[in-house]
Design an enzyme around this catalytic site. Structure first.
Site, PDB file in Angstrom:
ATOM      1  N   ASP A  79       0.799  -1.232   0.000  1.00 27.40           N
ATOM      2  CA  ASP A  79       0.000   0.000   0.000  1.00 27.40           C
ATOM      3  C   ASP A  79       0.827   1.275   0.000  1.00 27.40           C
ATOM      4  O   ASP A  79       0.475   2.259  -0.628  1.00 27.40           O
ATOM      5  CB  ASP A  79      -0.959   0.021   1.194  1.00 27.40           C
ATOM      6  CG  ASP A  79      -0.229   0.213   2.516  1.00 27.40           C
ATOM      7  OD1 ASP A  79       0.628  -0.631   2.858  1.00 27.40           O
ATOM      8  OD2 ASP A  79      -0.506   1.201   3.212  1.00 27.40           O
ATOM      9  N   ASP A  82       5.450   0.241   3.430  1.00 23.83           N
ATOM     10  CA  ASP A  82       5.637  -1.003   4.176  1.00 23.83           C
ATOM     11  C   ASP A  82       5.453  -2.192   3.243  1.00 23.83           C
ATOM     12  O   ASP A  82       5.414  -2.042   2.020  1.00 23.83           O
ATOM     13  CB  ASP A  82       4.668  -1.070   5.361  1.00 23.83           C
ATOM     14  CG  ASP A  82       3.209  -0.886   4.917  1.00 23.83           C
ATOM     15  OD1 ASP A  82       2.922  -1.080   3.719  1.00 23.83           O
ATOM     16  OD2 ASP A  82       2.365  -0.559   5.763  1.00 23.83           O
ATOM     17  N   TYR A 231      -6.238   1.214   8.325  1.00 22.33           N
ATOM     18  CA  TYR A 231      -7.254   1.541   7.319  1.00 22.33           C
ATOM     19  C   TYR A 231      -8.637   1.201   7.842  1.00 22.33           C
ATOM     20  O   TYR A 231      -9.388   0.430   7.258  1.00 22.33           O
ATOM     21  CB  TYR A 231      -6.956   0.807   6.001  1.00 22.33           C
ATOM     22  CG  TYR A 231      -5.697   1.323   5.339  1.00 22.33           C
ATOM     23  CD1 TYR A 231      -5.686   2.557   4.691  1.00 22.33           C
ATOM     24  CD2 TYR A 231      -4.516   0.592   5.389  1.00 22.33           C
ATOM     25  CE1 TYR A 231      -4.526   3.044   4.099  1.00 22.33           C
ATOM     26  CE2 TYR A 231      -3.351   1.065   4.798  1.00 22.33           C
ATOM     27  CZ  TYR A 231      -3.366   2.299   4.160  1.00 22.33           C
ATOM     28  OH  TYR A 231      -2.214   2.788   3.577  1.00 22.33           O
ATOM     29  N   GLU A 457       5.908   9.695   3.429  1.00 20.09           N
ATOM     30  CA  GLU A 457       5.562   8.367   2.919  1.00 20.09           C
ATOM     31  C   GLU A 457       4.680   8.457   1.673  1.00 20.09           C
ATOM     32  O   GLU A 457       3.674   9.163   1.671  1.00 20.09           O
ATOM     33  CB  GLU A 457       4.835   7.547   3.994  1.00 20.09           C
ATOM     34  CG  GLU A 457       4.589   6.104   3.583  1.00 20.09           C
ATOM     35  CD  GLU A 457       4.075   5.233   4.720  1.00 20.09           C
ATOM     36  OE1 GLU A 457       4.168   3.994   4.606  1.00 20.09           O
ATOM     37  OE2 GLU A 457       3.586   5.778   5.731  1.00 20.09           O
TER      38      GLU A 457
END
Length: 479
Positions: A79, A82, A231, A457
């Site tokens: 995603d 990571d 999420y 990120e």
């Protein structure tokens, strides 16, 4: 390392724009940015990489994904920075890539095959998740709580690859509705290019949507700490039911979905659009019926879409959107650019519908034309890696920040990457071309610091939403 940057990417900018104390002048190369925004997805690939992989510092990974549930769930995308596969944001990413291709494919030129390839890498995986076990929808691979304690390459993963699913007894209408939306939208992308694949996508989308409708409940309640707080479905699941039904209706023209979405009562006002809250996106999609098909029964969605625009526009009397000194939309402090790119997509797309219908609307006494929305879209900006000479160099991304297998064939264990690679001030050794990071704070300040994940990120859903606007401007702007 806190700096006030003038610009990483003059992406959707006017030719001259003040950003903080700096004046930015530029002629953005939208075609180059479009190509790089799609190339980024190669850096997020999980599974066996193809021979035409251009980001050569990535290698095959996650081939045993699904083994703990005795199914094959290899493939899909990690995603963000990571090594976890979260299907909720991955499916949203897929829907947005598909919508971008449907709306702007004719403007993509040579990038159209790359857009289709990015979509198919996700849909091949989502099809596995939807059909591997009758009565189950697999919705993620990898334990986020364990994975986030490691700083290792996806190729070296030695953490448990837990498998998560929803079912009739543990429902997930949100993740199922989004998965159905993704498969249905993608079926339209491949309808001419690959009719057999398109038919499989649509058939599976119908089955997953029926599951979402029949067994209603939130996947956050069913799966708890494996998806929250990462999420969580904070907005509930009614928005995904609306979104999924809207895409199924567009793909099938079946009145069942039209009647269902009109009966949902998903009428809450909103000033955001993201992987979590789909209301604004669904309303813009459905407003197409009112504006282009002149179908008055969809007028409520047009009105709701315009209410959303009035909450976004900076000079609107009903605006609820904050802007930075440089003119960037600012919604939330963590990964703000995900909202900027998603909302920018809705601005350009609704502007496109308005132009086709020769339509205007009002926010109070303020008349809104297609150009109003297009102008705001062009004023937005993104921080894209590998674009130009000045861009984020220390992004929060495991594969980018660790040496590749080619340069460092020895395995780097769970804790082995922190000290030499995570905490160093050196730039990342591998450039994740096209990645858009979380972005600056409310004062346009950006710290190019990989430990600051809120701002440094990248994520698939940040990029997916900007592909459409980039294609739109690449096709209308001589860069």
């Amino acid at each position: 390392m806190e700096t006030r940057v003038s610009l990483w990417l003059p992406l959707l900018l006017c030719s001259v724009m003040c950003l903080g104390t700096h004046v930015v002048q530029g002629n953005p190369n939208y075609k180059d940015a479009l190509a790089k925004s799609l190339l980024f997805f190669q850096g997020q690939r999980s599974g066996r990489l193809p021979t035409n992989q251009l980001l050569s510092w990535r290698s095959t990974s996650g081939l045993s994904d699904g083994a703990l549930a005795h199914v094959n769930l290899a493939g899909g995308y990690y995603d963000a920075g990571d090594n976890v596969k979260f299907n909720f944001p991955m499916a949203y990413t897929t829907t947005m890539l598909s919508w971008s291709t449907l709306e702007y494919g004719k403007r993509m030129g040579a990038q159209l095959p790359n857009a289709r390839a990015a979509i198919r890498w996700a849909t091949d995986y989502l099809l596995k998740c939807s059909t591997a076990t009758p009565g189950k929808l697999y919705v993620g691979v990898g334990d986020p709580n364990v994975d986030h304690k490691c700083w290792e390459r996806p190729e070296d993963m030695d953490t448990v690859r837990s498998v998560y699913s929803v079912s009739a007894s543990n429902p997930g209408s949100d993740v199922a509705g989004e998965t159905a939306a993704a498969l249905a939208a993608a079926s339209l992308v491949f309808r001419v290019a690959d009719p057999k694949y398109s038919k499989l996508l649509l058939q599976t989308a119908k089955q997953v949507m029926q599951f979402a409708i029949q067994y209603q409940g939130s996947y956050s309640d069913s799966l708890g700490s494996t998806v929250c707080p990462f999420y969580c479905s904070y907005s509930g699941y009614k928005d995904e039911l609306l979104w999924g039904a809207a895409w199924l209706y567009r793909a099938t023209n079946n009145a069942y979905y039209a009647n269902f979405l009109k009966s949902l009562g998903a009428n809450d006002g909103t000033d955001i659009f993201s992987w979590d809250n789909k209301l604004a996106g669904a309303r813009v999609l459905l407003s197409r019926m009112a504006l282009l098909n002149k179908d008055g029964s969809y007028d409520q969605f047009r009105q709701q879409a315009e209410d959303f625009m009035c909450r976004i526009l900076p000079n609107s009397p009903s605006s609820s959107t904050q802007y930075t000194p440089g003119g960037l939309m600012f919604k939330l402090s963590e990964s703000n650019l995900q909202y900027v790119t998603s909302i920018t997509f809705l601005l350009t797309t609704y502007s496109k519908y308005m132009s086709s219908a020769k339509h205007t609307f009002s926010c109070g006494n303020m008349v809104i034309t297609p150009s109003t929305l297009k102008y705001l879209a062009k004023k937005q900006m993104s921080y894209m890696v590998g674009y130009g000479t000045t861009f984020p160099r220390r992004i929060h991304h495991r594969g980018s920040s660790l040496p590749s297998l080619l340069s460092h064939p020895q395995a780097i264990g769970c804790q082995g990457g922190f000290q030499p690679f995570y905490y160093t001030s050196s730039p990342n050794p591998n450039i994740l071309t096209g990645a858009i990071v979380g972005g600056p704070d409310q004062n346009d300040a950006f710290s190019d610091d990989r430990t600051d994940y809120s701002h440094s990120e990248p994520a698939t859903y940040i990029n997916a939403a900007i592909v459409g606007p980039l294609a739109y401007f690449a096709g209308t702007y001589s860069a």
